[in-house]
Scaffold this motif. Structure first.
Motif, mmCIF file in Angstrom:
data_model
loop_
_atom_site.group_PDB
_atom_site.id
_atom_site.type_symbol
_atom_site.label_atom_id
_atom_site.label_comp_id
_atom_site.label_asym_id
_atom_site.label_seq_id
_atom_site.Cartn_x
_atom_site.Cartn_y
_atom_site.Cartn_z
ATOM 1 N N LEU A 283 5.967 -12.208 12.311
ATOM 2 C CA LEU A 283 6.517 -12.312 11.068
ATOM 3 C C LEU A 283 5.899 -11.233 10.099
ATOM 4 O O LEU A 283 6.721 -10.497 9.590
ATOM 5 N N ILE A 284 4.822 -11.053 10.391
ATOM 6 C CA ILE A 284 4.139 -9.897 9.589
ATOM 7 C C ILE A 284 4.604 -8.553 9.974
ATOM 8 O O ILE A 284 4.813 -7.770 8.997
ATOM 9 N N LEU A 285 4.730 -8.614 11.250
ATOM 10 C CA LEU A 285 5.534 -7.189 11.713
ATOM 11 C C LEU A 285 7.004 -6.745 10.869
ATOM 12 O O LEU A 285 7.201 -5.766 10.579
ATOM 13 N N ILE A 286 7.692 -8.072 10.820
ATOM 14 C CA ILE A 286 9.081 -8.049 10.355
ATOM 15 C C ILE A 286 9.023 -7.872 8.823
ATOM 16 O O ILE A 286 9.499 -6.836 8.315
ATOM 17 N N PHE A 287 8.133 -8.617 8.131
ATOM 18 C CA PHE A 287 8.170 -8.577 6.686
ATOM 19 C C PHE A 287 7.319 -8.078 5.959
ATOM 20 O O PHE A 287 7.541 -7.379 4.904
ATOM 21 N N ARG A 288 6.181 -7.929 6.566
ATOM 22 C CA ARG A 288 5.189 -6.884 5.588
ATOM 23 C C ARG A 288 4.375 -6.105 6.930
ATOM 24 O O ARG A 288 3.120 -6.377 7.052
ATOM 25 N N PRO A 289 4.907 -4.707 7.407
ATOM 26 C CA PRO A 289 4.163 -4.223 8.507
ATOM 27 C C PRO A 289 2.808 -3.615 8.199
ATOM 28 O O PRO A 289 1.932 -3.197 9.020
ATOM 29 N N THR A 290 2.806 -3.238 6.902
ATOM 30 C CA THR A 290 1.497 -2.652 6.540
ATOM 31 C C THR A 290 0.308 -3.762 6.601
ATOM 32 O O THR A 290 -0.693 -3.389 6.151
ATOM 33 N N GLY A 291 0.813 -5.163 6.519
ATOM 34 C CA GLY A 291 -0.309 -6.307 6.579
ATOM 35 C C GLY A 291 -0.490 -6.794 5.069
ATOM 36 O O GLY A 291 0.109 -6.375 4.141
ATOM 37 N N ILE A 292 -1.424 -7.713 4.863
ATOM 38 C CA ILE A 292 -1.334 -8.344 3.649
ATOM 39 C C ILE A 292 -2.223 -7.344 2.812
ATOM 40 O O ILE A 292 -1.515 -7.178 1.453
ATOM 41 N N LEU A 293 -3.354 -6.585 2.945
ATOM 42 C CA LEU A 293 -3.807 -5.587 2.088
ATOM 43 C C LEU A 293 -3.486 -4.345 2.259
ATOM 44 O O LEU A 293 -3.127 -3.485 1.105
ATOM 45 N N GLY A 294 -2.757 -4.238 3.359
ATOM 46 C CA GLY A 294 -2.283 -2.735 3.632
ATOM 47 C C GLY A 294 -3.117 -1.602 3.317
ATOM 48 O O GLY A 294 -4.344 -1.945 3.304
ATOM 49 N N GLU A 295 -2.694 -0.460 3.114
ATOM 50 C CA GLU A 295 -3.435 0.682 2.877
ATOM 51 C C GLU A 295 -3.619 0.821 1.608
ATOM 52 O O GLU A 295 -2.754 0.347 0.542
ATOM 53 N N ARG A 296 -4.956 1.319 1.204
ATOM 54 C CA ARG A 296 -5.180 1.457 -0.110
ATOM 55 C C ARG A 296 -4.470 2.592 -0.777
ATOM 56 O O ARG A 296 -4.719 3.655 -0.637
ATOM 57 N N VAL A 297 -3.574 2.236 -1.639
ATOM 58 C CA VAL A 297 -2.462 3.189 -1.799
ATOM 59 C C VAL A 297 -3.017 4.116 -3.448
ATOM 60 O O VAL A 297 -3.294 3.341 -4.243
ATOM 61 N N ALA A 298 -3.084 5.188 -3.358
ATOM 62 C CA ALA A 298 -3.207 5.846 -4.666
ATOM 63 C C ALA A 298 -2.354 7.116 -4.980
ATOM 64 O O ALA A 298 -2.704 8.073 -4.792
ATOM 65 N N GLU A 299 -0.876 6.742 -5.217
ATOM 66 C CA GLU A 299 -0.129 7.741 -5.124
ATOM 67 C C GLU A 299 -0.043 8.206 -6.671
ATOM 68 O O GLU A 299 -0.783 7.362 -7.569
ATOM 69 N N LYS A 300 0.322 9.276 -7.301
ATOM 70 C CA LYS A 300 0.605 9.827 -8.375
ATOM 71 C C LYS A 300 1.385 8.578 -9.199
ATOM 72 O O LYS A 300 2.650 8.536 -8.605
ATOM 73 N N ILE A 301 0.976 8.218 -10.361
ATOM 74 C CA ILE A 301 1.761 7.480 -11.051
ATOM 75 C C ILE A 301 2.515 8.274 -12.093
ATOM 76 O O ILE A 301 2.193 9.123 -12.765
#
Lengths: 301, 239
Positions: A283-301
């Motif tokens: 289920l996690i691979l289908i619906f949220r492959p990055t996992g619950i916490l995922g990667e700590r993202v810091a894209e430019k806003i």
């Protein structure tokens, strides 16, 4: 209600163990983008080393129960850390610049090697940890009798996790580990010796796995040479659940998986325990492959 | 030129089967700002990467105060006082500004000196001071460039390698960054500056090299290069 509480505490105890093993997968993945398939077998190695020390040195006569457990865990952590470091030197470092698939095959080979080495040395039959090391006290909570051992297991897992978290976030070496995980070349330009950092990660991850091995021995009593496979697979699921490469993710994922599995086994069917865990993975691979916490993202806003 | 402080001797570098540098010679004196100019793919970044040890020469070598650098690892080269703010900034996006700066001082143990340098960086780039707790990935391009330079300064360099600090920045920011580079140089740091913005670089530099497809085409003082008709035509957009 009693059933729920029993299973919840049971799930937390097992989940703590999953989390400890998952940290090893996630840290190595974070830094090398490699799934260290031999990690589950290093966990088994920890269980067997603890067992060997326990029966051959006769510690339990000299020290109190908790002290024995502490010595066993420290001993297993130290030796498994060395084994992990050697594993990296022998099986992974020579392949650092080759194909990713090559390293994966090497990891599988290392897993088979460690598992068979344990079997040849210790035998294919399961071993039983002597009982009575950990207190068998029953603590009544909200009128429900819960084994103190579960809290002990969970508490000790949490303690190790907090120590790791502090190390990663509050020390210079910890910052260097995070830097290498983000960008190896940039880390080199900071004067960080990337090989040393990788060795450090292969000390810490297996040490935590080794500790988990001893804990499983103490908690369940019985250990087998191939138990690293199922525990490894569950912990790997936990790492994915939390977001592979993410340290707090492995902690959360491990505990969550333990609880889901325990509750599922209780309310659906014990026979479906593993199926439930792997359904979570799918289920996690289908619906949220990055996992619950995922990667700590810091894209430019 | 005072002495051969940093020297590239007949340097050849390959990427797998393609040779990127065909035996170049560059000499940098202590305290200089040397500009390396050229179009995309000329080998400018490769030159810097070879100095900082990220790439290894197939022939020739890099010498710092007469001692070979090309036999050392990157992390050892940083310890000798050569730091590199790489192309594309390469800040650690998911770490805070302060954590990035701290990592720049990874090789340094002199706390007082590090605190002094940190103060100086905050004077050079006051914007970084306002954003110390912010994740580096949330900074604007110009701020990330300031962070990349600041991080390289935290290593207390004798030689600072700057790869395209003006890339993608508004002209006003470029000027401010170049002013900072001049100030860094006035503090005794030798600077090697790789740039596509040739005019700005030559105004700042003492000397310059013009590269083309892995070779040094021209070597001269910055003033002479600014006047050179060939350089004007190819890199300064005529005049």
């Amino acid at each position: 209600m009693e059933e729920f509480f029993q299973q919840l505490t049971n799930g937390l105890a097992v989940g703590g163990i999953y989390a400890l093993i998952a940290l090893g997968y996630t840290m190595v993945y974070g830094i090398l983008r490699l799934i260290n398939f031999a990690h589950g077998d290093l966990f088994t190695l920890g269980a067997y080393l603890g067992f060997t020390l326990l029966v051959s040195w006769g510690l339990s006569g000299v020290l109190g129960g908790l002290a024995v457990a502490g010595v066993l865990i420290l001993f297993a952590m130290g030796l498994v850390a060395i084994a992990g470091c050697l594993l990296e030197r022998i099986a992974y470092r020579p392949l650092r610049n080759s194909d990713r698939l090559t390293a994966v095959v090497s990891a599988l080979g290392a897993s088979i090697f460690v598992q068979n080495a344990i079997m040849l040395v210790c035998g294919a039959r399961s071993q039983v940890y002597p009982t009575g090391i950990l207190p068998t006290t029953i603590i009544p909570i909200f009128g429900v009798d819960v084994s103190a051992m579960r809290f002990l297991m969970f508490g000790f897992s949490l303690l190790l996790m907090l120590l790791l978290y502090g190390f990663i976030h509050k020390t210079r070496l910890g910052a260097a580990i995070r830097a290498v995980a983000i960008d190896q070349d940039a880390a080199k330009l900071m004067g960080i010796d990337v090989n040393r950092i990788i060795s450090t990660v292969f000390l810490i991850g297996p040490a935590l796995g080794g500790a988990a091995g001893v804990m499983v021995g103490l908690f369940y009593g019985q250990i087998t040479y191939d138990m690293g496979f199922s525990f490894g697979l569950k912990a790997f699921t936990a790492a994915i659940l939390g977001g592979i490469g993410n340290i707090p993710g492995a902690m959360v994922g491990g505990i969550l998986l333990g609880v889901i599995e325990a509750l599922g086994a209780a309310y659906i069917s014990i026979a479906w325990k593993d199926a439930i865990a792997f359904c979570v993975l799918i289920l996690i691979l289908i619906f949220r492959p990055t996992g619950i916490l995922g990667e700590r993202v810091a894209e430019k806003i | 030129m005072s002495e051969h402080y940093l020297e590239l001797r007949d340097l050849r570098v390959r990427y797998d089967n393609v040779e990127a540098l065909h035996g170049i010679n560059v000499r940098v004196g202590k305290g200089e700002i040397v500009a390396i100019l050229g179009a995309n793919g000329a080998g400018k970044s490769t030159t810097l990467k070879t100095i900082s040890g990220l790439m290894k020469p197939s022939d020739g070598g890099v010498y710092f105060k007469g001692k070979p650098l090309h036999t050392l690892h990157s992390h050892e080269i940083v310890r000798l006082g050569i730091t590199h703010a790489p192309e594309g900034r390469r800040v650690f996006n998911t770490l805070t500004v302060m954590e990035n700066l701290d990592l720049g001082a990874f090789t340094r143990n002199d706390k007082e000196r590090t605190a002094f340098i940190l103060n100086w960086i905050f004077e050079l780039f006051p914007r970084l001071k306002e954003r110390v707790e912010q994740l580096a990935g949330t900074l604007s391009g110009g701020e990330q460039q300031m962070l990349a330079i600041g991080r390289a300064l935290m290593g207390d360099p004798k030689v600072l390698l700057l790869d395209e600090p003006s890339l993608g920045l508004a002209p006003i920011l470029v000027r401010s960054i170049f002013d900072s580079v001049r100030e860094i140089n006035e503090h005794g740091v030798t600077v090697i500056l790789v740039e596509q913005n040739a005019r700005a670089a030559l105004k700042l530099a003492t000397r310059g090299y013009v590269m083309e497809v892995g070779n040094i085409l021209i070597e001269n003082s910055a003033a002479a290069l600014l006047e050179d008709p060939e350089v004007q035509k190819a890199y300064l957009g005529g005049s």
